[in-house]
Design a protein around this motif. Structure first.
Motif, PDB file in Angstrom:
ATOM      1  N   ARG A 173      -7.704  -0.989   0.605  1.00  0.00           N
ATOM      2  CA  ARG A 173      -7.901   0.072   1.583  1.00  0.00           C
ATOM      3  C   ARG A 173      -7.930   1.409   0.858  1.00  0.00           C
ATOM      4  N   GLN A 174      -8.820   2.280   1.303  1.00  0.00           N
ATOM      5  CA  GLN A 174      -8.879   3.630   0.756  1.00  0.00           C
ATOM      6  C   GLN A 174      -8.251   4.603   1.723  1.00  0.00           C
ATOM      7  N   ASN A 175      -7.416   5.479   1.225  1.00  0.00           N
ATOM      8  CA  ASN A 175      -6.746   6.468   2.051  1.00  0.00           C
ATOM      9  C   ASN A 175      -7.688   7.658   2.267  1.00  0.00           C
TER      10      ASN A 175
ATOM     11  N   ASP B 295      -2.086  13.253   2.816  1.00  0.00           N
ATOM     12  CA  ASP B 295      -2.859  12.148   3.365  1.00  0.00           C
ATOM     13  C   ASP B 295      -4.332  12.356   3.017  1.00  0.00           C
ATOM     14  N   CYS B 296      -5.124  11.344   3.145  1.00  0.00           N
ATOM     15  CA  CYS B 296      -6.568  11.401   2.885  1.00  0.00           C
ATOM     16  C   CYS B 296      -6.859  11.750   1.432  1.00  0.00           C
ATOM     17  N   CYS B 297      -6.078  11.222   0.501  1.00  0.00           N
ATOM     18  CA  CYS B 297      -6.211  11.544  -0.913  1.00  0.00           C
ATOM     19  C   CYS B 297      -7.367  10.807  -1.586  1.00  0.00           C
TER      20      CYS B 297
ATOM     21  N   TRP C 291       0.843  -1.188   0.000  1.00  0.00           N
ATOM     22  CA  TRP C 291       0.000   0.000   0.000  1.00  0.00           C
ATOM     23  C   TRP C 291       0.880   1.240   0.000  1.00  0.00           C
ATOM     24  N   ASN C 292       0.889   1.949  -1.110  1.00  0.00           N
ATOM     25  CA  ASN C 292       1.626   3.201  -1.207  1.00  0.00           C
ATOM     26  C   ASN C 292       1.145   3.930  -2.457  1.00  0.00           C
ATOM     27  N   CYS C 293       0.418   5.039  -2.273  1.00  0.00           N
ATOM     28  CA  CYS C 293      -0.138   5.752  -3.424  1.00  0.00           C
ATOM     29  C   CYS C 293       0.757   6.889  -3.904  1.00  0.00           C
TER      30      CYS C 293
ATOM     31  N   TRP D 175      -7.072   4.178  -3.662  1.00  0.00           N
ATOM     32  CA  TRP D 175      -7.245   2.803  -3.193  1.00  0.00           C
ATOM     33  C   TRP D 175      -5.952   2.035  -3.418  1.00  0.00           C
TER      34      TRP D 175
END
Length: 91
Positions: free
Chosen positions: A88-90, A61-63, A54-56, A66
């Motif tokens: 997971r959604q940030n 944060d809160c972008c 998981w790394n967008c 998924w």
């Protein structure tokens, strides 16, 4: 990710069917394969490792992006399997 798993195992899966789920975080895909559960599990671990977890890479944060955090394969019959993807959604 079912196609990434098929590519990693160098096999064309058949009878692929995405199953419905009430959860946005979990996806289920049924498929048939001539590979063993061990071979599919090892391949799914490699796919997950190559995806980098998981790394967008967003600057904040809160972008809302998924990302897949886990992927498992379960055997449900002879040559029949389910791929379980946990996302997971940030937010």
């Amino acid at each position: 990710m079912i196609h990434s798993l098929a590519y990693e195992t160098r096999e064309e899966f058949y009878n692929i069917e995405e199953l419905t789920s009430d959860s946005k975080e979990t996806r289920y895909t049924a498929f048939r394969s001539d590979k063993t559960l061990k071979q599919l599990t090892d391949a799914s671990n490699r796919v997950l490792d190559q995806a980098g977890g998981w790394n967008c890479n967003c600057e904040h944060d809160c972008c809302g992006c998924w990302g897949m955090i886990d992927m498992e394969v379960a055997q449900i019959g002879e040559n029949a399997f389910i791929l379980v993807e946990n996302w997971r959604q940030n937010v």
